[in-house]
Design an enzyme around this catalytic site. Sequence first.
Site, PDB file in Angstrom:
ATOM      1  N   ASP A 263       0.921  -1.308  -0.046  1.00  0.00           N
ATOM      2  CA  ASP A 263       0.058   0.125   0.169  1.00  0.00           C
ATOM      3  C   ASP A 263       0.939   1.366   0.100  1.00  0.00           C
ATOM      4  OD1 ASP A 263      -2.567  -0.940  -0.003  1.00  0.00           O
ATOM      5  OD2 ASP A 263      -2.830  -1.201   2.057  1.00  0.00           O
TER       6      ASP A 263
ATOM      7  N   ARG B  36     -10.160   5.545  10.449  1.00  0.00           N
ATOM      8  CA  ARG B  36      -8.778   5.490  10.574  1.00  0.00           C
ATOM      9  C   ARG B  36      -8.178   6.373  11.641  1.00  0.00           C
ATOM     10  NH1 ARG B  36      -6.666   2.718   6.037  1.00  0.00           N
ATOM     11  NH2 ARG B  36      -7.971   1.044   5.416  1.00  0.00           N
TER      12      ARG B  36
ATOM     13  N   HIS C  37     -11.265   7.511   4.194  1.00  0.00           N
ATOM     14  CA  HIS C  37     -10.455   8.582   4.408  1.00  0.00           C
ATOM     15  C   HIS C  37     -11.334   9.991   3.953  1.00  0.00           C
ATOM     16  CE1 HIS C  37      -6.467   5.913   4.314  1.00  0.00           C
ATOM     17  NE2 HIS C  37      -6.727   6.586   5.467  1.00  0.00           N
TER      18      HIS C  37
ATOM     19  N   CYS D  16      -5.011   9.775  -3.681  1.00  0.00           N
ATOM     20  CA  CYS D  16      -4.268   8.394  -2.531  1.00  0.00           C
ATOM     21  C   CYS D  16      -2.776   8.477  -3.050  1.00  0.00           C
ATOM     22  CB  CYS D  16      -5.018   7.473  -2.565  1.00  0.00           C
ATOM     23  SG  CYS D  16      -6.585   7.242  -2.024  1.00  0.00           S
TER      24      CYS D  16
END
Length: 287
Positions: free
Chosen positions: A80, A150, A179, A280
């Site tokens: 990731d 998160r 997110h 991202c």
Amino acid sequence: MTETLARNRAETPERTVSKRSVLMCRPDYFTVSYQINPWMHPENPTDTSLAVTQWNELYRTYLELGFDVQLVDPIDGLPDMVYAANGGFVLDNIAYGANFTYPERQPEGPAYMDWFRANGYDVRVPKEVNEGEGDFLLVGDTILAGTGFRTDRASHREVAEIFGRDVISLELVNPSFYHVDTAIAVLDPAPAPGEAANIAYLPSAFNDAGLSVLRERYPDAIIVTEEDASVLGLNSYSDGYNVVIASRAKDFERQLREHGYNPIGVDLSELLLGGGGVKCCTLELRR
Ligand code: ARG
């Protein structure tokens, strides 16, 4: 007809472009080998070379827009790490490090902090759990901070103390938009003095309290459809005029054009299998 056209043109504001500096991480080791969000299905195969090809298209797009693009080396075993936005939050030459929620991503925190240190940033090791710019968005002088899945609310206070800016906590309620950068797009990263910074967002991703804050502060925001949000259309990156978005987010593309922006579609379908999109893969560096 002519009159309407003329009126529309007059109403479309001039957009302020600003040169961006960003950090990215090539997806050489990208795969989906664990599940920490609803998009990830480790039982389904992924194609790492296709991920690299698609990521390269985003990288080239940024270079063509004149951005300064820095690269951090990917690490084998951290699939990731390509989602660089989670690597920290950088403002005023201060890099607030990430402290990941799930053990699978925890080694990424120090790896990104090493890069910030080696590149001359004042690194602040976080005490609280947070996933960097994935949950901290600078809009004008204000930081919109996500929580719920998160990033811990306690880190919002830590960020307010470190950067001395107003931090507004927003609670996320839909696990697919875990997110805040999956539910809000910052359209004007560096508005001219006196100009307001605008955003686009998905109302259903927020609780009532968050939604009323967004409605009040951003009355002219672009509201995206569930369909566009479900291809992570909001997970986009703007220089104030050019807005790099998921090519499948067609209605968002139309709305951006109507508001005087220049949408640029990029296909990151392979990286969507990990639950991430354009933003991202992009960490903003602000000296
Ligand atoms: N698989 C990653 C995770 O679940 C995706 C991160 C997406 N990043 C972002 N800024 N929204 O943590």
